[in-house]
Design a protein around this motif. Structure first.
Motif, mmCIF file in Angstrom:
data_model
loop_
_atom_site.group_PDB
_atom_site.id
_atom_site.type_symbol
_atom_site.label_atom_id
_atom_site.label_comp_id
_atom_site.label_asym_id
_atom_site.label_seq_id
_atom_site.Cartn_x
_atom_site.Cartn_y
_atom_site.Cartn_z
ATOM 1 N N ALA A 246 0.825 -1.211 0.000
ATOM 2 C CA ALA A 246 0.000 0.000 0.000
ATOM 3 C C ALA A 246 0.858 1.259 0.000
ATOM 4 C CB ALA A 246 -0.936 0.003 1.214
ATOM 5 N N LEU A 247 1.926 1.269 0.777
ATOM 6 C CA LEU A 247 2.813 2.434 0.821
ATOM 7 C C LEU A 247 3.475 2.655 -0.538
ATOM 8 C CD1 LEU A 247 2.232 2.243 3.849
ATOM 9 C CD2 LEU A 247 4.663 2.600 4.281
ATOM 10 N N ALA A 248 3.912 1.575 -1.161
ATOM 11 C CA ALA A 248 4.527 1.704 -2.481
ATOM 12 C C ALA A 248 3.519 2.165 -3.526
ATOM 13 C CB ALA A 248 5.141 0.360 -2.894
ATOM 14 N N SER A 249 2.239 1.823 -3.318
ATOM 15 C CA SER A 249 1.190 2.208 -4.270
ATOM 16 C C SER A 249 0.779 3.663 -4.144
ATOM 17 C CB SER A 249 -0.046 1.323 -4.065
ATOM 18 O OG SER A 249 0.260 -0.041 -4.299
ATOM 19 N N THR A 250 1.039 4.268 -2.985
ATOM 20 C CA THR A 250 0.596 5.655 -2.773
ATOM 21 C C THR A 250 1.744 6.653 -2.735
ATOM 22 O OG1 THR A 250 0.588 5.280 -0.369
ATOM 23 C CG2 THR A 250 -1.489 4.982 -1.534
ATOM 24 N N VAL A 251 2.982 6.176 -2.724
ATOM 25 C CA VAL A 251 4.107 7.094 -2.528
ATOM 26 C C VAL A 251 4.198 8.133 -3.642
ATOM 27 C CG1 VAL A 251 5.833 5.622 -3.692
ATOM 28 C CG2 VAL A 251 6.549 7.213 -1.885
#
Length: 276
Positions: A226-231
């Motif tokens: 999720a973090l990689a998808s929103t960064v």
């Protein structure tokens, strides 16, 4: 010494605290909530639990009340607009009701924003000019701060960051979508998979139980995705991850960081991911 009364209303319980001006928790208490409780009874319980905290600290030294509530709040920050885990509170004049029973001025804020502001002022978010925050608990929330001020793009916050879709074949979420981060790593989903309450899982983790470690490593991989998808949406200079599940510590955060570094674009791979 002066301070404020903090009230954090979540899908499972309400946490209360007297907080000194420098951020120290002086007094704390906890009462249950649940999705189907009547709003007036929740407010009455808050008043009853707050009274002894305020009395021991000295009510005259309290400058007001800060109310954090899970979900979306209205533009005037007077009530909850949306949260499937707190259905009975939606539309209820929460700020005014608490001001009335406690006889103190109150401020209402989305809980993810409130947590992010606390980390920016006192914790792992100090010095970050663009701070992205995720909270892992009954649900999953998020916030983005720009030089300490919350980004209010949608629902009084940066949007529903806990509902980024991470699993094409994932479970149906309470929000109605499928495969959301919250549906995959929310408290009820983890407990159903593990067959244990979160508190017991955390206890087993402290004993280096391999099954508990596996559960939190799976959670960490989902959060890292999720973090990689929103960064690239928010371009933060730091991520901070908090909430009750963050107490899993190393087993969780190692998986979060490893997954993030595997998936994120090269300019972001070394981004700091801190525990609240």
């Amino acid at each position: 010494m002066s301070g404020a009364l903090g009230i954090d209303i979540g899908g499972t319980d309400v946490k209360l605290a007297v907080v000194a001006d420098h951020g120290e928790l002086v007094e704390t208490a906890r009462i249950p909530t649940g999705p189907d409780r009547d709003p007036q009874s929740i407010v009455a319980d808050i008043a009853a639990a707050s009274a002894p905290l305020a009395a021991r600290f000295g009510k005259r030294r309290l400058r007001g009340v800060g109310i954090a509530v899970a979900g979306f709040i209205d533009r005037d920050r007077s009530h909850l607009e949306y949260n499937p885990n707190l259905r009975r509170l939606v539309g209820f004049p929460l700020r005014a009701a608490i001001e009335e029973v406690l006889d103190m001025p109150a401020t209402l804020e989305a809980d993810s924003n409130a947590q992010a502001i606390a980390e920016y002022e006192f914790g792992a978010g100090k010095g970050a000019s663009r701070l992205a925050f995720y909270s892992l608990g009954t649900g999953v929330g998020g916030a983005v701060l720009l030089d300490g001020a919350p980004l209010r793009f949608f629902g009084g916050c940066a949007g529903d960051m806990g509902h980024v879709i991470i699993d094409f074949d994932g479970p149906v979420c309470a929000c109605g979508a499928r495969g959301c981060l919250e549906a995959v790593v929310g408290r009820s989903r983890i407990e159903a998979r593990a067959g244990l309450p979160i508190k017991d899982l955390l206890s087993k983790l402290r004993e280096s139980n391999t099954e508990a470690m596996r559960v939190f490593e799976e959670v960490g991989r989902s959060v890292g995705l999720a973090l990689a998808s929103t960064v690239q949406l928010y371009g933060p200079d730091r991520y901070v991850v908090g909430g009750g599940l963050s107490l899993a510590g190393g087993a969780l955060f190692e998986a979060v960081r490893n997954t993030f570094r595997q998936l994120a674009a090269p300019p972001f791979r070394d981004l700091e991911i801190a525990q609240a």
